[in-house]
Design a protein around this motif. Structure first.
Motif, PDB file in Angstrom:
ATOM      1  N   ILE B 221      -7.117  -8.729  13.179  1.00 47.50           N
ATOM      2  CA  ILE B 221      -6.584  -7.478  12.627  1.00 47.50           C
ATOM      3  C   ILE B 221      -7.582  -6.357  12.947  1.00 47.50           C
ATOM      4  O   ILE B 221      -8.779  -6.509  12.709  1.00 47.50           O
ATOM      5  CB  ILE B 221      -6.388  -7.578  11.095  1.00 47.50           C
ATOM      6  CG1 ILE B 221      -5.339  -8.664  10.778  1.00 47.50           C
ATOM      7  CG2 ILE B 221      -5.975  -6.233  10.506  1.00 47.50           C
ATOM      8  CD1 ILE B 221      -5.229  -9.001   9.307  1.00 47.50           C
ATOM      9  N   LEU B 245      -8.312  -6.824   4.387  1.00 45.22           N
ATOM     10  CA  LEU B 245      -7.387  -7.591   5.232  1.00 45.22           C
ATOM     11  C   LEU B 245      -8.103  -8.639   6.081  1.00 45.22           C
ATOM     12  O   LEU B 245      -7.469  -9.451   6.738  1.00 45.22           O
ATOM     13  CB  LEU B 245      -6.609  -6.647   6.163  1.00 45.22           C
ATOM     14  CG  LEU B 245      -5.720  -5.596   5.514  1.00 45.22           C
ATOM     15  CD1 LEU B 245      -5.067  -4.731   6.585  1.00 45.22           C
ATOM     16  CD2 LEU B 245      -4.656  -6.247   4.633  1.00 45.22           C
ATOM     17  N   LYS B 329      -3.072   2.963  -1.056  1.00 46.02           N
ATOM     18  CA  LYS B 329      -1.840   2.312  -1.501  1.00 46.02           C
ATOM     19  C   LYS B 329      -1.644   0.977  -0.788  1.00 46.02           C
ATOM     20  O   LYS B 329      -1.180   0.006  -1.399  1.00 46.02           O
ATOM     21  CB  LYS B 329      -0.631   3.217  -1.232  1.00 46.02           C
ATOM     22  CG  LYS B 329      -0.500   4.371  -2.208  1.00 46.02           C
ATOM     23  CD  LYS B 329       0.794   5.127  -1.950  1.00 46.02           C
ATOM     24  CE  LYS B 329       0.849   6.405  -2.780  1.00 46.02           C
ATOM     25  NZ  LYS B 329       1.982   7.243  -2.390  1.00 46.02           N
ATOM     26  N   MET B 330      -1.972   0.935   0.502  1.00 47.06           N
ATOM     27  CA  MET B 330      -1.824  -0.325   1.234  1.00 47.06           C
ATOM     28  C   MET B 330      -2.730  -1.389   0.618  1.00 47.06           C
ATOM     29  O   MET B 330      -2.344  -2.552   0.474  1.00 47.06           O
ATOM     30  CB  MET B 330      -2.152  -0.131   2.728  1.00 47.06           C
ATOM     31  CG  MET B 330      -1.094   0.674   3.465  1.00 47.06           C
ATOM     32  SD  MET B 330      -1.570   1.087   5.165  1.00 47.06           S
ATOM     33  CE  MET B 330      -1.283  -0.472   5.984  1.00 47.06           C
ATOM     34  N   LYS B 332      -3.833  -1.441  -2.424  1.00 39.68           N
ATOM     35  CA  LYS B 332      -3.306  -1.774  -3.744  1.00 39.68           C
ATOM     36  C   LYS B 332      -2.163  -2.793  -3.635  1.00 39.68           C
ATOM     37  O   LYS B 332      -2.153  -3.823  -4.312  1.00 39.68           O
ATOM     38  CB  LYS B 332      -2.809  -0.475  -4.409  1.00 39.68           C
ATOM     39  CG  LYS B 332      -2.188  -0.648  -5.784  1.00 39.68           C
ATOM     40  CD  LYS B 332      -1.834   0.725  -6.344  1.00 39.68           C
ATOM     41  CE  LYS B 332      -0.642   0.636  -7.285  1.00 39.68           C
ATOM     42  NZ  LYS B 332      -0.088   1.975  -7.573  1.00 39.68           N
ATOM     43  N   TYR B 333      -1.203  -2.524  -2.758  1.00 41.81           N
ATOM     44  CA  TYR B 333      -0.034  -3.404  -2.680  1.00 41.81           C
ATOM     45  C   TYR B 333      -0.340  -4.716  -1.959  1.00 41.81           C
ATOM     46  O   TYR B 333       0.340  -5.713  -2.178  1.00 41.81           O
ATOM     47  CB  TYR B 333       1.155  -2.673  -2.058  1.00 41.81           C
ATOM     48  CG  TYR B 333       1.662  -1.597  -2.976  1.00 41.81           C
ATOM     49  CD1 TYR B 333       2.152  -1.956  -4.240  1.00 41.81           C
ATOM     50  CD2 TYR B 333       1.599  -0.257  -2.642  1.00 41.81           C
ATOM     51  CE1 TYR B 333       2.568  -0.987  -5.133  1.00 41.81           C
ATOM     52  CE2 TYR B 333       2.019   0.718  -3.525  1.00 41.81           C
ATOM     53  CZ  TYR B 333       2.498   0.347  -4.779  1.00 41.81           C
ATOM     54  OH  TYR B 333       2.909   1.307  -5.661  1.00 41.81           O
ATOM     55  N   TYR B 334      -1.350  -4.719  -1.119  1.00 43.34           N
ATOM     56  CA  TYR B 334      -1.760  -5.982  -0.514  1.00 43.34           C
ATOM     57  C   TYR B 334      -2.304  -6.891  -1.615  1.00 43.34           C
ATOM     58  O   TYR B 334      -1.918  -8.044  -1.744  1.00 43.34           O
ATOM     59  CB  TYR B 334      -2.832  -5.758   0.563  1.00 43.34           C
ATOM     60  CG  TYR B 334      -3.388  -7.061   1.094  1.00 43.34           C
ATOM     61  CD1 TYR B 334      -2.655  -7.820   1.994  1.00 43.34           C
ATOM     62  CD2 TYR B 334      -4.628  -7.541   0.666  1.00 43.34           C
ATOM     63  CE1 TYR B 334      -3.137  -9.031   2.462  1.00 43.34           C
ATOM     64  CE2 TYR B 334      -5.122  -8.746   1.120  1.00 43.34           C
ATOM     65  CZ  TYR B 334      -4.373  -9.487   2.026  1.00 43.34           C
ATOM     66  OH  TYR B 334      -4.853 -10.687   2.483  1.00 43.34           O
ATOM     67  N   LYS B 336      -1.874  -6.670  -4.841  1.00 41.26           N
ATOM     68  CA  LYS B 336      -0.856  -7.007  -5.836  1.00 41.26           C
ATOM     69  C   LYS B 336      -0.004  -8.189  -5.358  1.00 41.26           C
ATOM     70  O   LYS B 336       0.335  -9.077  -6.143  1.00 41.26           O
ATOM     71  CB  LYS B 336       0.022  -5.776  -6.071  1.00 41.26           C
ATOM     72  CG  LYS B 336       1.061  -5.976  -7.150  1.00 41.26           C
ATOM     73  CD  LYS B 336       1.867  -4.707  -7.354  1.00 41.26           C
ATOM     74  CE  LYS B 336       3.195  -5.052  -8.000  1.00 41.26           C
ATOM     75  NZ  LYS B 336       4.150  -3.948  -7.894  1.00 41.26           N
ATOM     76  N   ASN B 337       0.327  -8.208  -4.084  1.00 40.18           N
ATOM     77  CA  ASN B 337       1.261  -9.214  -3.580  1.00 40.18           C
ATOM     78  C   ASN B 337       0.608 -10.488  -3.061  1.00 40.18           C
ATOM     79  O   ASN B 337       1.298 -11.415  -2.651  1.00 40.18           O
ATOM     80  CB  ASN B 337       2.156  -8.604  -2.505  1.00 40.18           C
ATOM     81  CG  ASN B 337       3.138  -7.619  -3.103  1.00 40.18           C
ATOM     82  OD1 ASN B 337       4.055  -8.001  -3.821  1.00 40.18           O
ATOM     83  ND2 ASN B 337       2.910  -6.331  -2.860  1.00 40.18           N
ATOM     84  N   THR B 338      -0.683 -10.530  -3.011  1.00 41.04           N
ATOM     85  CA  THR B 338      -1.331 -11.764  -2.566  1.00 41.04           C
ATOM     86  C   THR B 338      -1.906 -12.549  -3.745  1.00 41.04           C
ATOM     87  O   THR B 338      -2.400 -13.636  -3.565  1.00 41.04           O
ATOM     88  CB  THR B 338      -2.467 -11.498  -1.546  1.00 41.04           C
ATOM     89  OG1 THR B 338      -3.237 -10.402  -2.022  1.00 41.04           O
ATOM     90  CG2 THR B 338      -1.915 -11.216  -0.181  1.00 41.04           C
TER      91      THR B 338
END
Lengths: 291, 339
Positions: B221, B245, B329-330, B332-334, B336-338
């Motif tokens: 990445i 990431l 935000k990316m 944050k949502y990464y 949250k969803n992992t």
């Protein structure tokens, strides 16, 4: 110490860093007229290194040598405003279509005509081609050693130059006897700005061709003040072998030029909103791109 | 005679990646031209380096081994390569577009009056017809590179002069071992016959070479920033995202020139080429030179305030907006969803 004779190789280049929408013509060729012509940035770094030697060693004479169309005299004046002593414009249709090798040959022949030169300093590369070939090729044509990627000339005495080179993964300090060719990296100090006195002194400096368009009333100026004459050499002023000049002297030929056309592909267009970004991250996690 | 040659760079017994990439490309060109692949390595204590060269499909390896030949200096390496090329008459000669290859290449091409194209992004075999002279050429090397600030792609040929020389940046070509047991011949060069005493006028007083620390080439990445990041501080956002990431940070030339980060992170024609699983381009307009270094990424996200940015044309996801707002935000949502 007596002064050195330094030649700074410079090129007037289109400012490819600021390419606007009108930079390309409809037929796909480059619209040079739409691009501002500037002093190649790394050649200014080279000029600064020469000026620093002149600061240290009085009596040093700096000559700017450039090859190009008549308007390239602009960068010779620009160099004089910053402290160069004079300049030579090498201009002739016979040079048209030169690749780096034919360019280097013409420049080397011009340098040979200048007599004894201690140091030739050039920028590492020009922004319109990014090849970094002319410096080393001029050195080879003159049978001189070369030191490339120089960031700082540290010392120059006893016939030797000590300089620092900037390489991809480090630095090297080398020494080389004069005469030699040096190419200067963009990480070297920026060139000093124009000097107001020099600007006044040289603002009317002109080449013979430029003088043809000058008001006759001023022509006497150029006899009274010889420093206002910028030397202009054509192919007939240098010794040369026609087979090594211009298009004929260029081993590389351009077979084809493709305009850069972007192939648009289907992209998902997202907003900066929370919902879109959360969806994106979920999708990337789901397809194992991340996470 | 008339083979494909690759000049191999070496540092303390290790052959440069770029040289192995060129050997791989050279092998393919040699196969197509039905000729041999030869390599030349110039340095000191070279015993054993053939193991890093011949498996790429090298038929003949020329070795010049002498204490005076390492580290690299221009003139002795030029003398050896020029003389070897005069004897062996290669049709193609490839070098890395490194501070060594870009120092040596032009010097050699000038001595041999052969054409050299710098920083090629593609090399192909093709034909050419000079209609004016009525001459047809087969099997020429097409040396393809962006030019003029990346606004055009030029295909350069050297119809008459040999060798046809090209330099290529590290990471542009892929490296691939042909056969670990490939049989190649080693030929020792008699150095004293090739160099002159005056080739040794340049003296290296100090030398500090670091092994590259940043390894964006092998990152799966890459989070890359351009001039549009606006500041060195904003660039820190990229490091945060990359860390979360598990990626590396890259940059466009404009960002490096603006001092936002260091050159070793530069991606593109004058930097490295990357092919990650995911490339996130932040505030990068997407000049061709930059795209040359990343367009083979499996997926590309482009974040830009300009909806017309050229990078969008090759992106899989286009996010129009402010990076300073989007990246947190990316993250944050990464997270949250992992979890």
């Amino acid at each position: 110490m007596k002064g050195f004779k330094i030649v700074v190789l410079a090129k007037q280049v289109p400012d490819t860093r600021n390419v606007g929408k009108d930079a390309m013509k409809a037929d796909g060729t480059v619209n040079r007229a739409a691009l501002p012509a500037i002093f190649n940035p790394e050649d200014l770094n080279a000029l600064e290194q020469a000026l620093r030697i002149k600061d240290m060693v009085p009596g040093t004479v700096i000559t700017i040598l450039t090859m190009g169309p008549g308007r390239a005299a602009e960068i010779i004046r620009e160099g004089m405003f910053r402290g160069a002593d004079d300049g030579v414009l090498l201009t002739d249709r016979a040079f048209a279509g030169s690749d780096t090798l034919a360019t280097s040959y013409a420049l080397a022949q011009a340098i040979k005509k200048m007599g004894k030169v201690d140091l030739i300093i050039a920028g590492r590369q020009a922004i319109d081609g990014d090849t970094a070939q002319v410096g080393p090729q001029v050195a080879e044509k003159l049978n001189l050693p070369q030191v490339t990627y120089v960031e700082e000339i540290r010392q120059i005495d006893n016939g030797k130059v000590v300089m620092k080179r900037r390489l991809e993964r480090g630095v090297e300090v080398v020494s080389c006897p004069l005469p030699l060719v040096i190419t200067v990296n963009g990480t070297a100090p920026d060139c000093r700005s124009r000097n107001a006195k020099l600007l006044m002194k040289y603002k009317h400096a002109k080449t013979v061709s430029e003088l043809q368009n000058t008001n006759e009333d001023y022509l006497h100026l150029y006899n009274d003040r010889p420093f206002l004459n910028i030397t202009e050499w054509s192919v007939n002023d240098i010794e040369s072998d026609a087979a090594q000049l211009g298009l004929a002297g260029s081993p590389t030929k351009v077979k084809k030029i493709d305009n850069v056309v972007l192939q648009a592909k289907e992209a998902k267009v997202l907003t900066a909103g929370d919902e879109d970004l959360e969806e994106l991250m979920k999708e990337l996690i789901a397809n194992h791109t991340i996470g | 005679m008339n083979n494909v040659f690759v000049y191999c760079e070496i540092e303390e017994g290790v052959v440069a990646e770029v040289s192995q990439e060129l050997l791989t490309k050279g092998r393919k060109l040699a196969d197509e031209l039905k000729c041999k692949l030869e390599a030349v390595v110039v340095g000191h204590n070279l015993k054993g380096v053939e193991e890093q060269i011949i498996p790429y499909g090298v038929d003949v390896l020329h070795m010049a081994d002498d204490p005076r030949l390492e580290p690299y200096t221009t003139l002795p390496h030029t003398s050896i390569v020029v003389k070897l090329f005069e004897m062996e008459k290669p049709q193609i000669a490839l070098m890395g577009a490194t501070s060594i290859g870009r120092d040596l290449g032009p010097r050699v091409s000038s001595a041999l009056h052969s054409g050299l194209t710098a920083d090629c992004t593609s090399l192909e075999i093709g034909e050419h017809e000079d209609k004016k002279l009525g001459v047809k050429y087969d099997n020429l090397l097409y040396q393809i590179r962006p030019a003029f600030g990346g606004n055009i792609i030029a295909t350069i040929i050297n119809p008459d002069c040999r060798p046809q020389m090209a330099t290529v940046r590290e990471g542009v070509m892929k490296k691939e071992i042909r056969d670990a047991a490939y049989k190649g011949k080693i030929k020792q060069i008699d150095v004293s016959q090739f160099v002159k005493p005056e080739d040794f006028v340049v003296e290296i007083i100090e030398r500090h070479i670091e092994k590259s620390k940043v390894n964006i080439k092998s990152a799966s990445i890459v989070v890359a920033g351009g001039y549009g990041m606006g500041s060195r501080e904003n660039f820190n956002l990229l490091y945060e995202l990359a860390e979360v990431l598990g990626g590396e940070v890259g940059a466009s030339r404009a960002a490096v020139d603006a001092g936002y980060t260091t050159h070793e992170r530069q991606i593109g024609q004058t930097g490295v080429t990357v092919r990650p699983k995911l490339y996130i381009a932040c505030g990068i307009s997407g000049q061709i030179q930059h795209r040359a270094g990343m367009e083979e990424s499996a997926q590309i996200i482009a974040i830009n305030t300009d909806p017309e940015a050229p990078i969008n044309a090759i992106a899989d996801y286009v996010i129009t907006g402010d990076v300073a707002e989007i990246i947190p935000k990316m993250i944050k949502y990464y997270r949250k969803n992992t979890k």
